[in-house]
Scaffold this motif. Structure first.
Motif, PDB file in Angstrom:
ATOM      1  N   MET A   1      43.327  43.521  27.271  1.00 31.71           N
ATOM      2  CA  MET A   1      43.603  42.112  28.025  1.00 31.71           C
ATOM      3  C   MET A   1      43.061  41.125  27.049  1.00 31.71           C
ATOM      4  SD  MET A   1      42.836  40.631  31.811  1.00 31.71           S
ATOM      5  CE  MET A   1      43.626  42.237  32.394  1.00 31.71           C
ATOM      6  N   GLN A   2      43.527  39.800  26.900  1.00 30.43           N
ATOM      7  CA  GLN A   2      43.170  38.889  26.283  1.00 30.43           C
ATOM      8  C   GLN A   2      42.770  37.546  27.000  1.00 30.43           C
ATOM      9  OE1 GLN A   2      46.285  36.427  23.750  1.00 30.43           O
ATOM     10  NE2 GLN A   2      44.991  37.247  22.192  1.00 30.43           N
ATOM     11  N   ALA A   3      41.775  36.749  26.668  1.00 34.39           N
ATOM     12  CA  ALA A   3      41.373  35.509  27.112  1.00 34.39           C
ATOM     13  C   ALA A   3      41.571  34.283  26.288  1.00 34.39           C
ATOM     14  CB  ALA A   3      40.096  35.657  27.385  1.00 34.39           C
ATOM     15  N   VAL A   4      41.956  33.169  26.720  1.00 35.52           N
ATOM     16  CA  VAL A   4      42.111  31.951  25.763  1.00 35.52           C
ATOM     17  C   VAL A   4      41.108  31.135  26.414  1.00 35.52           C
ATOM     18  CG1 VAL A   4      43.540  29.866  25.301  1.00 35.52           C
ATOM     19  CG2 VAL A   4      44.699  32.273  25.445  1.00 35.52           C
ATOM     20  N   LEU A   5      40.453  30.716  25.647  1.00 34.62           N
ATOM     21  CA  LEU A   5      39.088  29.465  26.022  1.00 34.62           C
ATOM     22  C   LEU A   5      39.621  28.328  25.104  1.00 34.62           C
ATOM     23  CD1 LEU A   5      36.151  31.889  25.580  1.00 34.62           C
ATOM     24  CD2 LEU A   5      37.270  31.589  27.423  1.00 34.62           C
ATOM     25  N   LEU A   6      39.609  27.286  26.125  1.00 36.70           N
ATOM     26  CA  LEU A   6      40.022  26.008  25.625  1.00 36.70           C
ATOM     27  C   LEU A   6      38.642  25.360  25.333  1.00 36.70           C
ATOM     28  CD1 LEU A   6      42.896  25.073  28.200  1.00 36.70           C
ATOM     29  CD2 LEU A   6      42.940  25.922  25.701  1.00 36.70           C
ATOM     30  N   ALA A   7      38.442  24.786  24.014  1.00 35.88           N
ATOM     31  CA  ALA A   7      37.295  24.043  23.562  1.00 35.88           C
ATOM     32  C   ALA A   7      37.719  22.936  22.596  1.00 35.88           C
ATOM     33  CB  ALA A   7      36.208  24.861  23.161  1.00 35.88           C
ATOM     34  N   ALA A   8      39.002  22.369  22.715  1.00 35.27           N
ATOM     35  CA  ALA A   8      39.421  21.282  21.748  1.00 35.27           C
ATOM     36  C   ALA A   8      39.025  20.058  22.484  1.00 35.27           C
ATOM     37  CB  ALA A   8      40.639  21.603  21.564  1.00 35.27           C
TER      38      ALA A   8
ATOM     39  N   ILE B   1      37.345  42.383  28.614  1.00 37.94           N
ATOM     40  CA  ILE B   1      38.012  41.522  27.647  1.00 37.94           C
ATOM     41  C   ILE B   1      37.507  41.562  26.572  1.00 37.94           C
ATOM     42  CG2 ILE B   1      39.336  39.379  27.361  1.00 37.94           C
ATOM     43  CD1 ILE B   1      39.260  39.172  30.476  1.00 37.94           C
ATOM     44  N   THR B   2      38.040  41.724  25.523  1.00 38.70           N
ATOM     45  CA  THR B   2      37.536  41.860  24.288  1.00 38.70           C
ATOM     46  C   THR B   2      38.246  41.413  22.941  1.00 38.70           C
ATOM     47  OG1 THR B   2      38.523  44.056  23.635  1.00 38.70           O
ATOM     48  CG2 THR B   2      36.245  44.011  24.771  1.00 38.70           C
ATOM     49  N   ASP B   3      39.407  40.876  23.424  1.00 40.68           N
ATOM     50  CA  ASP B   3      40.464  40.065  22.459  1.00 40.68           C
ATOM     51  C   ASP B   3      40.217  38.540  22.980  1.00 40.68           C
ATOM     52  OD1 ASP B   3      42.269  39.020  20.578  1.00 40.68           O
ATOM     53  OD2 ASP B   3      43.775  40.255  21.252  1.00 40.68           O
ATOM     54  N   ILE B   4      39.666  37.743  22.340  1.00 36.78           N
ATOM     55  CA  ILE B   4      39.757  36.226  22.690  1.00 36.78           C
ATOM     56  C   ILE B   4      40.098  35.147  21.596  1.00 36.78           C
ATOM     57  CG2 ILE B   4      37.775  34.511  23.434  1.00 36.78           C
ATOM     58  CD1 ILE B   4      35.770  36.763  24.181  1.00 36.78           C
TER      59      ILE B   4
END
Length: 94
Positions: free
Chosen positions: A1-8, A46-49
């Protein structure tokens, strides 16, 4: 599983705390909030970020590629202020 973090984002509502870096890099209990988030993701498997940053971000240099956390982190640069939806779409290829 993958997570997307928004830091823009520009974190303008957090000034003066964000004069140096993004709000996710504000320290909490000795480490940036973003580091706590990454550690929490790892705890739930979750290890794919993917982290979406802006073109001026220092997050990739500070957080790195995830080895320290036991995860894999990749970065996508979001150019311009087009909103969270556009930032998320920027990560689509990852």
């Amino acid at each position: 599983m993958q997570a997307v973090l928004l830091a823009a984002g520009r974190s303008s509502r957090f000034v003066p705390f964000t004069d140096v870096s993004h709000k996710s890099m504000i320290g909490l209990c000795g480490k940036p909030i973003l580091a706590h988030t990454i550690s929490s993701l790892k705890k739930v498997g979750i290890t794919d970020i993917v982290i979406v940053v802006n073109e001026e971000s220092d997050i990739p240099e500070i957080i790195g590629k995830g080895k320290e956390f036991g995860v894999t982190i990749s970065y996508v640069t979001h150019v311009g202020a087009k909103g969270m939806g556009a930032a998320l779409l920027d990560a689509k290829e990852k």
